[in-house]
Motif scaffolding. Structure first.
Motif, mmCIF file in Angstrom:
data_model
loop_
_atom_site.group_PDB
_atom_site.id
_atom_site.type_symbol
_atom_site.label_atom_id
_atom_site.label_comp_id
_atom_site.label_asym_id
_atom_site.label_seq_id
_atom_site.Cartn_x
_atom_site.Cartn_y
_atom_site.Cartn_z
ATOM 1 N N LEU A 27 -18.187 -78.483 -30.166
ATOM 2 C CA LEU A 27 -17.695 -79.186 -30.912
ATOM 3 C C LEU A 27 -18.732 -80.378 -31.545
ATOM 4 N N VAL A 28 -19.097 -80.894 -30.480
ATOM 5 C CA VAL A 28 -20.082 -82.186 -30.649
ATOM 6 C C VAL A 28 -21.303 -81.812 -31.401
ATOM 7 N N TRP A 29 -22.030 -80.387 -31.250
ATOM 8 C CA TRP A 29 -23.019 -79.733 -31.915
ATOM 9 C C TRP A 29 -22.822 -79.583 -33.354
ATOM 10 N N THR A 30 -21.575 -79.181 -33.498
ATOM 11 C CA THR A 30 -21.188 -79.007 -34.963
ATOM 12 C C THR A 30 -20.627 -80.067 -35.662
ATOM 13 N N GLU A 31 -20.317 -81.060 -35.016
ATOM 14 C CA GLU A 31 -20.020 -82.398 -35.571
ATOM 15 C C GLU A 31 -18.576 -82.160 -36.291
ATOM 16 N N TRP A 32 -17.598 -81.407 -35.687
ATOM 17 C CA TRP A 32 -16.241 -81.215 -36.091
ATOM 18 C C TRP A 32 -15.610 -82.500 -35.587
ATOM 19 N N MET A 33 -15.964 -82.932 -34.405
ATOM 20 C CA MET A 33 -15.052 -84.237 -33.909
ATOM 21 C C MET A 33 -16.028 -84.889 -33.194
ATOM 22 N N THR A 34 -15.394 -86.214 -32.846
ATOM 23 C CA THR A 34 -16.029 -87.061 -32.360
ATOM 24 C C THR A 34 -16.270 -86.684 -30.746
ATOM 25 N N VAL A 35 -17.304 -87.222 -29.975
ATOM 26 C CA VAL A 35 -17.378 -86.992 -28.692
ATOM 27 C C VAL A 35 -16.231 -87.152 -27.732
ATOM 28 N N ASP A 36 -15.503 -88.196 -28.114
ATOM 29 C CA ASP A 36 -14.159 -88.350 -27.224
ATOM 30 C C ASP A 36 -13.316 -87.208 -27.602
ATOM 31 N N GLN A 37 -12.964 -86.970 -28.784
ATOM 32 C CA GLN A 37 -12.121 -85.893 -29.380
ATOM 33 C C GLN A 37 -12.503 -84.377 -28.545
ATOM 34 N N ALA A 38 -13.866 -84.294 -28.744
ATOM 35 C CA ALA A 38 -14.450 -82.903 -28.142
ATOM 36 C C ALA A 38 -14.012 -82.837 -26.781
ATOM 37 N N LYS A 39 -14.399 -84.073 -25.941
ATOM 38 C CA LYS A 39 -14.141 -83.790 -24.683
ATOM 39 C C LYS A 39 -12.767 -83.549 -24.166
ATOM 40 N N ALA A 40 -11.804 -84.041 -25.043
ATOM 41 C CA ALA A 40 -10.301 -83.954 -24.710
ATOM 42 C C ALA A 40 -10.005 -82.349 -25.291
ATOM 43 N N VAL A 41 -10.556 -81.762 -26.161
ATOM 44 C CA VAL A 41 -10.299 -80.461 -26.427
ATOM 45 C C VAL A 41 -10.888 -79.507 -25.407
ATOM 46 N N GLY A 42 -12.070 -79.911 -25.178
ATOM 47 C CA GLY A 42 -12.844 -79.106 -24.105
ATOM 48 C C GLY A 42 -11.831 -78.990 -22.674
ATOM 49 N N PHE A 43 -11.331 -80.050 -22.285
ATOM 50 C CA PHE A 43 -10.736 -80.247 -21.151
ATOM 51 C C PHE A 43 -9.246 -79.411 -21.254
ATOM 52 N N LEU A 44 -8.578 -79.545 -22.420
ATOM 53 C CA LEU A 44 -7.521 -78.927 -22.718
ATOM 54 C C LEU A 44 -7.704 -77.343 -22.522
ATOM 55 N N THR A 45 -8.811 -76.960 -23.159
ATOM 56 C CA THR A 45 -9.101 -75.572 -23.360
ATOM 57 C C THR A 45 -9.368 -74.913 -22.122
ATOM 58 N N GLY A 46 -10.295 -75.772 -21.267
ATOM 59 C CA GLY A 46 -10.589 -75.224 -19.904
ATOM 60 C C GLY A 46 -9.259 -75.298 -19.192
ATOM 61 N N THR A 47 -8.303 -76.269 -19.322
ATOM 62 C CA THR A 47 -7.028 -76.119 -18.705
ATOM 63 C C THR A 47 -5.939 -75.159 -19.042
ATOM 64 N N LEU A 48 -6.107 -74.769 -20.242
ATOM 65 C CA LEU A 48 -5.254 -73.393 -20.635
ATOM 66 C C LEU A 48 -5.786 -72.317 -19.910
ATOM 67 N N PHE A 49 -7.065 -72.204 -20.042
ATOM 68 C CA PHE A 49 -7.782 -71.018 -19.226
ATOM 69 C C PHE A 49 -7.190 -71.093 -17.961
ATOM 70 N N ALA A 50 -7.306 -72.177 -17.343
ATOM 71 C CA ALA A 50 -7.016 -72.176 -15.676
ATOM 72 C C ALA A 50 -5.602 -71.744 -15.470
ATOM 73 N N TYR A 51 -4.682 -72.077 -16.313
ATOM 74 C CA TYR A 51 -3.325 -72.039 -15.749
ATOM 75 C C TYR A 51 -3.341 -70.131 -15.946
ATOM 76 N N PHE A 52 -3.664 -69.839 -17.234
ATOM 77 C CA PHE A 52 -3.447 -68.284 -17.378
ATOM 78 C C PHE A 52 -4.175 -67.552 -16.337
ATOM 79 N N ALA A 53 -5.429 -67.774 -16.096
ATOM 80 C CA ALA A 53 -6.376 -67.114 -15.303
ATOM 81 C C ALA A 53 -5.781 -67.177 -13.949
ATOM 82 N N ASN A 54 -5.441 -68.466 -13.519
ATOM 83 C CA ASN A 54 -4.917 -68.383 -12.002
ATOM 84 C C ASN A 54 -3.621 -67.840 -12.008
ATOM 85 N N LYS A 55 -2.613 -67.928 -12.946
ATOM 86 C CA LYS A 55 -1.407 -67.265 -12.873
ATOM 87 C C LYS A 55 -1.464 -65.620 -12.604
#
Length: 134
Positions: A27-55
């Protein structure tokens, strides 16, 4: 059983960090979002994966466990707080060392990983409500 769960949990955790990082960097490389927005989206994406993968993969729950999403969110909020507090405490204790930051990061990550595993096993995906599948 717990050895298998722990091994899978560590794989899921590693993949979660990788998904977070790749999403953030993409997201940072494509400049679709600011660094802070991209970090939040990255964290949330990882968290969603963690929920379903662990479940499904780590704890073998195919069916929906009522309340598991909210228990997961609560657990992650608590372990995030623990991670930040442990990191701050380690930095205060190790402030004179040149390796204080990476050591504090590793200790805080280790503590939150242990708390996450125990919380998921005993609180979020507890087997008393569902039939455990091997």
């Amino acid at each position: 059983m717990i050895k298998r769960e722990l091994a899978v949990f560590l794989v899921v955790g590693s993949l979660t960090v990788l998904i977070d990082f790749l999403t953030y960097r993409g997201l940072v490389w494509t400049e679709w979002m600011t660094v802070d927005q991209a970090k939040a989206v990255g964290f949330l994406t990882g968290t969603l994966f963690a929920y379903f993968a662990n479940k499904v993969w780590t704890f073998g729950h195919q069916d929906h466990a009522p309340g598991s999403v909210w228990r997961f969110v609560l657990l992650y909020a608590i372990t995030l707080g623990a991670n930040v507090l442990v990191n701050a405490g380690c930095l205060a204790l190790l402030s004179t060392l040149s390796i204080a930051v990476p050591v504090a990061f590793l200790i805080a990550t280790g503590v939150s990983a242990v708390l996450n595993f125990l919380g998921m096993k005993l609180f979020v995906f507890k087997t008393s409500n569902l039939t455990e599948k091997s």
